[in-house]
Design an enzyme around this catalytic site. Structure first.
Site, short mmCIF file in Angstrom:
data_model
loop_
_atom_site.label_atom_id
_atom_site.label_comp_id
_atom_site.label_asym_id
_atom_site.label_seq_id
_atom_site.Cartn_x
_atom_site.Cartn_y
_atom_site.Cartn_z
CB CYS A 114 -59.56 -12.80 0.18
SG CYS A 114 -59.45 -11.06 -0.24
CG HIS A 236 -57.58 -15.02 -2.85
ND1 HIS A 236 -58.60 -14.42 -3.57
CD2 HIS A 236 -56.98 -14.01 -2.15
CE1 HIS A 236 -58.61 -13.13 -3.31
NE2 HIS A 236 -57.64 -12.85 -2.46
CG ASN A 266 -58.03 -9.63 -4.53
OD1 ASN A 266 -59.04 -10.30 -4.34
ND2 ASN A 266 -57.12 -9.43 -3.60
#
Ligand code: UT7
Length: 309
Positions: A114, A236, A266
Site C-alpha cells: 500500500c 492511503h 482499499n
C-alpha cells in the site's frame, strides 16, 4: 532540479461495483459493520475480459492526455503493484509496448504494498534526476480481487481493484519526502506462488495510527512548513477511522483530507492516486496547492511526500 511536480493524473476502475450487501451474500458480514468499521460502501472487482494491464493502460492514457505532453519525452515508467497479470514481464514493460513509448525508457514494477505510490514517487524522482529525464509515468494498479480469500471476512470485504496514473516532471518546486521500512513478514502478506492476502487487521490499525502522525510531523518539519500550511492531505484509503484519527492527532479539519474510500475500498498501491485524481477532477486540489501524500502498509512500510501542485 531536485523535486518533481505532478502534472496530471488519470484513473480507471472495473465496471462491476460490489456493494457491502453483495459481500454479505458471500461471507457473514453486513453493510452496517463494514460502513461503521471502515467507511466503505462499494468496491470494484474485475469481471471476465478485464485485467490489470487494461486498467493500468487506461489510467496512463488519461494522465498523458491531460498532461498534454509528447509521450516520447517520457523516460521512466514505474508500475507500483503486487497483483499484476504476470510475475514477468513487468506491467511497466507491457505499458511501454501498449502506449508505444520510446524504447530507451527504463520500465519496471515496484512492490511496496500500500506504500507503493509514495515509494514510486521517490524512486521515479531519483531516476529522473540521475538520467535527466523530462517526464516520468507513475502508475499504481491493483487487481486484489484475484488475491483474496473469499471465505475470510476479515480481508475480502476490504480490498478493491483499480488503477491511477500520474505524469510527473522534474521541478524546482517544493518536494520533501520521508520514507521508511521496519521489515515485517507477518502483518500483511501474500505468499507465493498463489497465496491470498493475509492481514493482522488490528495490528495494522495500531501501526498506522501510531506511525503515520509521526511521519507526517517529520515531513512537514523537513519541508519547513506547519500543518496549517498544507492545503490538502491525501492519505492511503485503508480505513476512514484511521484517517479521522490522523486528522485529530495533527489537529487538522477533515475537509482538508481527501476521502473516497466509500466508493473504492482499499485499492492498495492505487489508492492515493485515485484520491488525487478525484480531487483534481472536482477542482479541490489546484495548481500551487501544497499537498501531503502519505501511505503505509505491508512490510511495515511508510512514506510521505509534500509537493506543490
Ligand atoms: O492497506 C494496508 C493497510 N491496512 C490497514 O490499514 C487495515 C487496518 N485495519 C483495519 O482497518 C481494521 O482493523 C479492520 C477493518 C480490518 C477490522 O476492524 P476492527 O474494528 O479492528 O475489527 P476486529 O478485527 O477487532 O474484529 C472485531 C470483530 C471480530 O469479532 P469478535 O471476535 O469480536 O466476535 C471479528 O471476527 O469483528 C469481526 N469481523 C467482522 N464482522 C463482520 C471481522 N471482519 C468482519 C466483517 N463483518 N467483515
Amino acid at each position: 532540479m531536485t523535486g518533481i511536480r505532478i502534472l496530471a493524473t488519470g484513473k480507471a476502475v472495473p465496471k462491476r461495483e460490489v456493494t457491502n450487501d453483495d459481500m454479505a451474500k458471500i461471507v457473514d458480514t453486513s453493510d452496517e459493520w463494514i460502513k461503521q468499521r471502515t467507511g466503505m460502501s462499494v468496491r470494484h472487482h474485475v469481471s471476465d475480459g478485464e485485467n490489470h494491464t487494461m486498467l493500468a493502460e487506461q489510467a496512463a492514457r488519461a494522465a498523458i492526455e491531460r498532461a498534454n505532453i509528447n509521450k516520447d519525452d517520457i523516460g521512466v515508467v514505474i508500475v507500483c503493484t503486487v497483483s499484476a497479470d504476470y510475475y514477468s514481464p513487468s506491467a511497466a514493460c507491457l505499458i511501454q509496448g501498449r502506449l508505444g513509448l520510446k524504447k530507451d525508457v527504463i520500465a519496471f514494477d515496484l512492490g511496496a504494498g500500500c506504500s507503493g505510490f509514495v515509494f514510486g514517487l521517490e524512486t521515479i524522482r531519483a531516476l529522473m534526476m540521475a538520467r535527466k529525464e523530462k517526464y516520468g509515468l507513475l502508475i499504481g494498479a491493483e487487481v486484489l480481487s484475484k488475491k483474496m480469500d473469499m471465505t475470510d471476512r476479515g480481508t475480502c470485504v476490504l480490498f478493491g481493484d483499480g488503477a491511477a496514473a500520474a505524469v510527473v516532471e522534474l521541478s524546482d518546486k517544493l518536494y520533501t519526502s520521508v520514507i521508511g521500512v521496519d521489515g515485517d513478514e507477518e502483518m500483511i502478506n501474500i505468499k507465493t506462488p498463489n497465496g491470498y492476502i493475509h492481514m493482522d487487521g488490528q495490528g495494522t490499525y495500531k501501526f498506522a495510527v501510531a506511525t503515520v502522525p509521526k511521519v507526517i510531523e517529520q515531513v512537514v518539519k523537513d519541508a519547513g512548513l506547519t500543518y496549517d500550511d498544507i492545503d490538502y492531505y491525501v492519505m492511503h484509503q485503508a480505513n476512514l477511522r484511521i484517517i479521522e484519527s490522523i486528522a485529530k492527532k495533527v489537529k487538522q479539519p477533515m475537509d482538508k483530507f481527501i476521502v473516497n474510500i466509500e466508493k473504492y475500498g482499499n485499492t492498495s498501491a492505487a489508492s492515493v492516486g485515485l484520491a488525487l485524481d478525484e480531487a483534481f477532477e472536482e477542482g479541490r486540489i489546484k495548481p500551487g496547492d501544497k499537498v501531503l501524500i502519505c501511505a503505509f502498509g505491508a512490510g511495515r512500510t511508510w512514506g510521505a511526500v509534500v509537493v506543490e501542485m
